[in-house]
Design a protein around this motif. Structure first.
Motif, short mmCIF file in Angstrom:
data_model
loop_
_atom_site.label_atom_id
_atom_site.label_comp_id
_atom_site.label_asym_id
_atom_site.label_seq_id
_atom_site.Cartn_x
_atom_site.Cartn_y
_atom_site.Cartn_z
N UNK A 1 12.28 -9.78 8.08
CA UNK A 1 12.63 -8.73 7.13
C UNK A 1 11.41 -8.15 6.45
N UNK A 2 10.26 -8.84 6.55
CA UNK A 2 9.05 -8.34 5.90
C UNK A 2 7.87 -8.18 6.85
N UNK A 3 8.06 -8.44 8.13
CA UNK A 3 6.93 -8.39 9.03
C UNK A 3 7.24 -7.76 10.36
N UNK A 4 6.19 -7.33 11.08
CA UNK A 4 6.34 -6.70 12.38
C UNK A 4 5.00 -6.72 13.09
N UNK A 5 5.06 -6.50 14.41
CA UNK A 5 3.86 -6.36 15.23
C UNK A 5 3.70 -4.90 15.62
N UNK B 1 -3.24 3.25 8.83
CA UNK B 1 -1.94 3.22 8.14
C UNK B 1 -1.88 4.33 7.09
N UNK B 2 -0.66 4.88 6.89
CA UNK B 2 -0.43 5.92 5.88
C UNK B 2 0.90 5.66 5.20
N UNK B 3 1.01 5.94 3.89
CA UNK B 3 2.31 5.74 3.21
C UNK B 3 3.33 6.81 3.55
N UNK B 4 2.86 7.97 4.05
CA UNK B 4 3.82 9.06 4.32
C UNK B 4 3.68 9.68 5.71
N UNK B 5 2.72 9.24 6.48
CA UNK B 5 2.58 9.74 7.84
C UNK B 5 1.82 11.04 7.97
N UNK B 6 1.36 11.59 6.85
CA UNK B 6 0.66 12.88 6.91
C UNK B 6 -0.71 12.85 6.25
N UNK B 7 -0.94 11.91 5.35
CA UNK B 7 -2.22 11.89 4.63
C UNK B 7 -2.55 10.46 4.22
N UNK B 8 -3.77 10.31 3.65
CA UNK B 8 -4.24 9.03 3.12
C UNK B 8 -4.24 7.93 4.19
N UNK B 9 -4.78 8.25 5.36
CA UNK B 9 -4.86 7.24 6.42
C UNK B 9 -5.99 6.26 6.10
N UNK C 1 5.42 -8.37 2.02
CA UNK C 1 6.53 -8.94 1.26
C UNK C 1 7.21 -7.93 0.35
N UNK C 2 6.48 -6.91 -0.13
CA UNK C 2 7.07 -5.94 -1.05
C UNK C 2 7.93 -4.91 -0.35
N UNK C 3 7.82 -4.81 0.93
CA UNK C 3 8.69 -3.92 1.68
C UNK C 3 8.22 -2.48 1.70
N UNK C 4 9.06 -1.61 2.30
CA UNK C 4 8.77 -0.19 2.36
C UNK C 4 8.48 0.30 3.77
N UNK C 5 8.58 1.61 3.96
CA UNK C 5 8.28 2.22 5.25
C UNK C 5 6.82 2.64 5.29
N UNK C 6 6.15 2.35 6.42
CA UNK C 6 4.76 2.74 6.59
C UNK C 6 4.58 3.36 7.97
N UNK C 7 3.50 4.13 8.10
CA UNK C 7 3.27 4.90 9.32
C UNK C 7 1.91 4.51 9.91
N UNK C 8 1.84 4.52 11.26
CA UNK C 8 0.65 4.04 11.93
C UNK C 8 0.25 4.97 13.08
N UNK C 9 -1.05 5.05 13.30
CA UNK C 9 -1.61 5.68 14.49
C UNK C 9 -2.86 4.88 14.86
N UNK C 10 -3.34 5.07 16.08
CA UNK C 10 -4.43 4.22 16.54
C UNK C 10 -5.38 5.00 17.45
N UNK C 11 -6.56 4.43 17.59
CA UNK C 11 -7.54 4.91 18.57
C UNK C 11 -7.94 3.70 19.43
N UNK C 12 -8.02 3.93 20.75
CA UNK C 12 -8.46 2.88 21.66
C UNK C 12 -9.89 3.13 22.10
N UNK D 1 2.10 9.09 16.11
CA UNK D 1 2.42 8.30 14.91
C UNK D 1 3.72 7.53 15.13
N UNK D 2 3.73 6.24 14.72
CA UNK D 2 4.95 5.44 14.73
C UNK D 2 5.20 4.95 13.32
N UNK D 3 6.44 4.63 12.99
CA UNK D 3 6.78 4.14 11.66
C UNK D 3 7.36 2.74 11.76
#
Length: 693
Positions: free
Chosen positions: A51-55, A69-77, A96-107, A141-143
């Protein structure tokens, strides 16, 4: 042949390994990367494991992965992972505090230029080959939501001051009996006392169990968040009314973030000019953290009493009683009444409270918007007003001289009447006005304690023959202090006004003059009934005590929309006339130019003393400071809307401007008067509206 090496996570890799990598990378190179010549962006997937973790997982073929990582998927990466593209091709994230977050990556990978022909059939790299380290552009971007597939609990939360936190909730009524503390003060003390479990040497001095009445983290800092606080009356089991009524249910969680003594600034985030208070973060910051793990559907706001100086008003009224009955002058207080102080100091502060509370509402909305929620569809905001807590002029059961020691409500009758008939209506009228302008709900509980106010004729106190119960007790905590000396009166002021944590006779002095447990249950019943019967759009309501024998049968009634009057027509505002010097060498004297527009308010039977009005005007004028605007009532009283300020040469634009006034509704002919106090400018009156609350 000279061996060449590349650095790969602090390990040396031979040319033959490089050649192997190059063959693989070459297979990928037909897909041109965004932002890079030879490396494609990775493909990300999210795998929840709790409930609080993911890969965050990625496809193979990279030496290094950078995850942002970004809190809204558009800024503050921000870069959250920068490391080895391990054999599992994934990185673990836990919040542990929860919430939705957004991710993108470079290989990133090593690219080898084969030079004259590149690698041979034996896998060796030509001595002329060169190697480079390149990174791709950003992936899609994935959430990820750390609550996984589990839903957040539906939650009601309260922000505010002592009337919201549950200050005084330790007490179930009052008692005057001189019994020992072992009886729990005739059963009025919900904290109870330790007795038999104490060592024999301590049995004459029992200790209160504060955590039986208040949340443990609110005792030492004196926020005093009571278990009986009104917000907790919203918790309950599902409720399914018969159609066509809407399906309602109690909240899965109720959370009390209010704190005794708080002002509006103690709700605002620090970045918005707010302050922490009593060792706690600003309440809207706490709300932000709560949003990560809770689905907030209702935000109750009860704030402003400390901003306007309500405790100072109460303290001044106590001092006035001592001046009148004992002839004491206390801390330079010499008046035998306090209503003039309230009229001159407390009521004018309502304008400041209005503006600050409006800011609070907007900051709450901004926080909820960051969670993707808008009101009233996703959640509701309700402003909670303040109840009358003291008996008025004619219904105090104690003679004026007995109100100190016996009544523990030392207030003069004229002062009580002014608080009940003028201050509280204006305070609640201000909130109703603000709620209308900000489009939030409002609940007016002014008359909820009728029959149970402090020292009121019909209310009683617990004794051996009269056990405490909500049907016959006062619902307000009396002044828990022996006011026998000047120093005692000063300590009362220090506790109520300055916020010092001082012991009274039974509990803490700061619990005085607040709804007790019985009163808080009544306020909670009011809140619960409103939630059950609310409409789909914000509106004002009032709560009444329909059955004085209980505090759980509160009647909720929708208030009518405010009546209003309007004038719409273009009229010139005459310029002032220069008369000359007021005296030789003195300032210029003017005869103001005046525009007067009259309108009639019909008698609709809604008159209530002490209410207020919101005035909107639209004027074109090049010098705003020249104008003085006021309303003249049918009885001839002038209520200032806007004062003149000769140094203000900014224009009065042709847009609606809003003002508040204490003009009480009154049937008859009213006049809007606009005076131009200085020569040189003319303007045009466009429109006018006045809303009566």
């Amino acid at each position: 042949m000279r061996q060449k090496f590349l650095l790969y996570r602090n390990k040396k890799i031979s040319r033959s390994t490089i050649a192997y990598c190059c063959i693989f990378i070459g297979a990928l190179s037909s897909h041109k990367a965004i932002g890079a010549d030879n490396v494609d962006p990775p493909v990300l997937t999210v795998n929840h494991h709790s409930s609080t973790g993911y890969d965050i997982a990625w496809n193979s073929g990279y030496s290094n992965i950078k995850i942002y990582e970004s809190p809204n998927g558009t800024a503050s990466w921000s870069l959250k992972y920068d490391g080895n593209a391990n054999s599992s091709h994934s990185a673990d994230f836990n919040y542990p505090l929860g919430g939705t977050r957004y991710y993108r990556a470079r290989g990133c990978a090593f690219i080898v230029d084969g030079g004259n022909g590149g690698g041979g059939s034996d896998g060796n790299v030509s001595p002329k080959a060169s190697e480079t380290y390149e990174c791709s552009g950003y992936s899609q971007v994935v959430s990820a939501n750390v609550t996984g597939n589990s839903s957040k609990p539906t939650t009601a939360v309260v922000l505010g001051d002592s009337f919201s936190s549950g200050e005084g909730g330790r007490w179930r009524g009052n008692t005057n009996d001189e019994d020992t503390r072992f009886s729990g003060y005739m059963g009025t003390d919900s904290a109870g006392f330790l007795s038999d479990d104490l060592p024999s040497g301590h049995r004459g001095n029992p200790v209160a169990r504060w955590d039986e009445a208040y949340e443990s983290n609110s005792i030492s800092n004196a926020c005093h968040r009571a278990y009986s606080a009104p917000i907790h009356q919203l918790a309950g089991d599902p409720y399914f009314p018969i159609p066509p009524f809407m399906i309602r249910r109690g909240f899965e969680k109720t959370v009390n973030l209010a704190c005794s003594g708080a002002r509006n600034k103690h709700l605002w985030p620090v970045a918005e000019g707010g302050d922490s208070f009593k060792g706690e973060e600003p309440q809207i910051t706490q709300l932000s953290n709560l949003n990560l793990t809770h689905d907030v559907k209702l935000i109750v706001v009860g704030i402003g009493g400390n901003d306007m100086g309500f405790s100072a008003a109460i303290g001044s009224c106590v001092k006035a009683w001592f001046v009148k009955h004992w002839g004491w002058e206390l801390d330079n207080w010499v008046d035998d009444q306090c209503y003039e102080y309230i009229a001159d100091e407390t009521i004018p502060a309502l304008w400041d409270v209005y503006g600050k509370t409006a800011l609070t509402i907007n900051m709450i909305r901004q926080e909820m918007l960051r969670q993707g929620k808008t009101d009233p569809d996703d959640y509701r905001i309700v402003l909670m007003g303040y109840p009358d807590i003291i008996a008025g002029f004619g219904d105090n059961r104690y003679e004026s001289g007995d109100r100190r020691s016996t009544g523990k409500c030392p207030f003069n009758g004229e002062d009580s009447r002014f608080v009940v008939d003028t201050l509280l209506p204006k305070l609640n009228g201000m909130y109703e006005t603000l709620a209308h302008e900000e489009q939030v709900d409002f609940i007016n509980p002014k008359d909820l304690f009728q029959g149970h106010k402090l020292c009121q004729m019909d209310a009683a106190r617990a004794s051996y023959n009269k056990p405490a119960n909500p049907g016959n007790m006062e619902w307000v905590r009396y002044i828990d202090h022996d006011l026998n000396t000047r120093g005692a009166v000063q300590s009362l002021w220090d506790a109520l006004v300055l916020g010092e944590v001082l012991d009274g006779v039974q509990g803490r002095i700061q619990e005085s003059m607040h709804p007790n447990q019985f009163g808080q249950v009544a306020l909670g019943s009011c809140l619960n009934n409103w939630w059950t019967r609310r409409g789909t759009t914000p509106a004002p309501y009032r709560c009444d005590n329909s059955n004085p024998s209980t505090n759980k049968q509160v009647k909720i009634t929708g208030l009518p929309a405010p009546s209003y009057s309007q004038i719409s027509s273009d009229n010139a505002i005459p310029d002032a006339e220069l008369l000359g010097e007021a005296y030789p060498g003195g300032p210029d004297e003017y005869r103001p130019g005046e525009l007067r527009r009259s309108f009639v308010v019909a008698d609709s039977g809604q008159n209530e003393p002490g209410r207020m009005a919101r005035v909107l005007v639209r004027i074109d004028h090049p010098a705003k400071g020249d104008l003085r605007i006021f309303l003249r009532s049918p009885s001839g009283v002038e209520h200032l809307i806007k004062g003149h300020k000769p140094t203000d040469l900014s224009p009065f634009p042709s847009v609606w401007r809003s003002y508040l006034t204490h003009a009480a509704w009154q049937p008859g002919e009213w006049s809007l008067v606009i005076r131009d106090t200085k020569t040189g400018h003319t303007g045009t009156f466009r429109d006018f509206k006045v809303y009566w609350y």
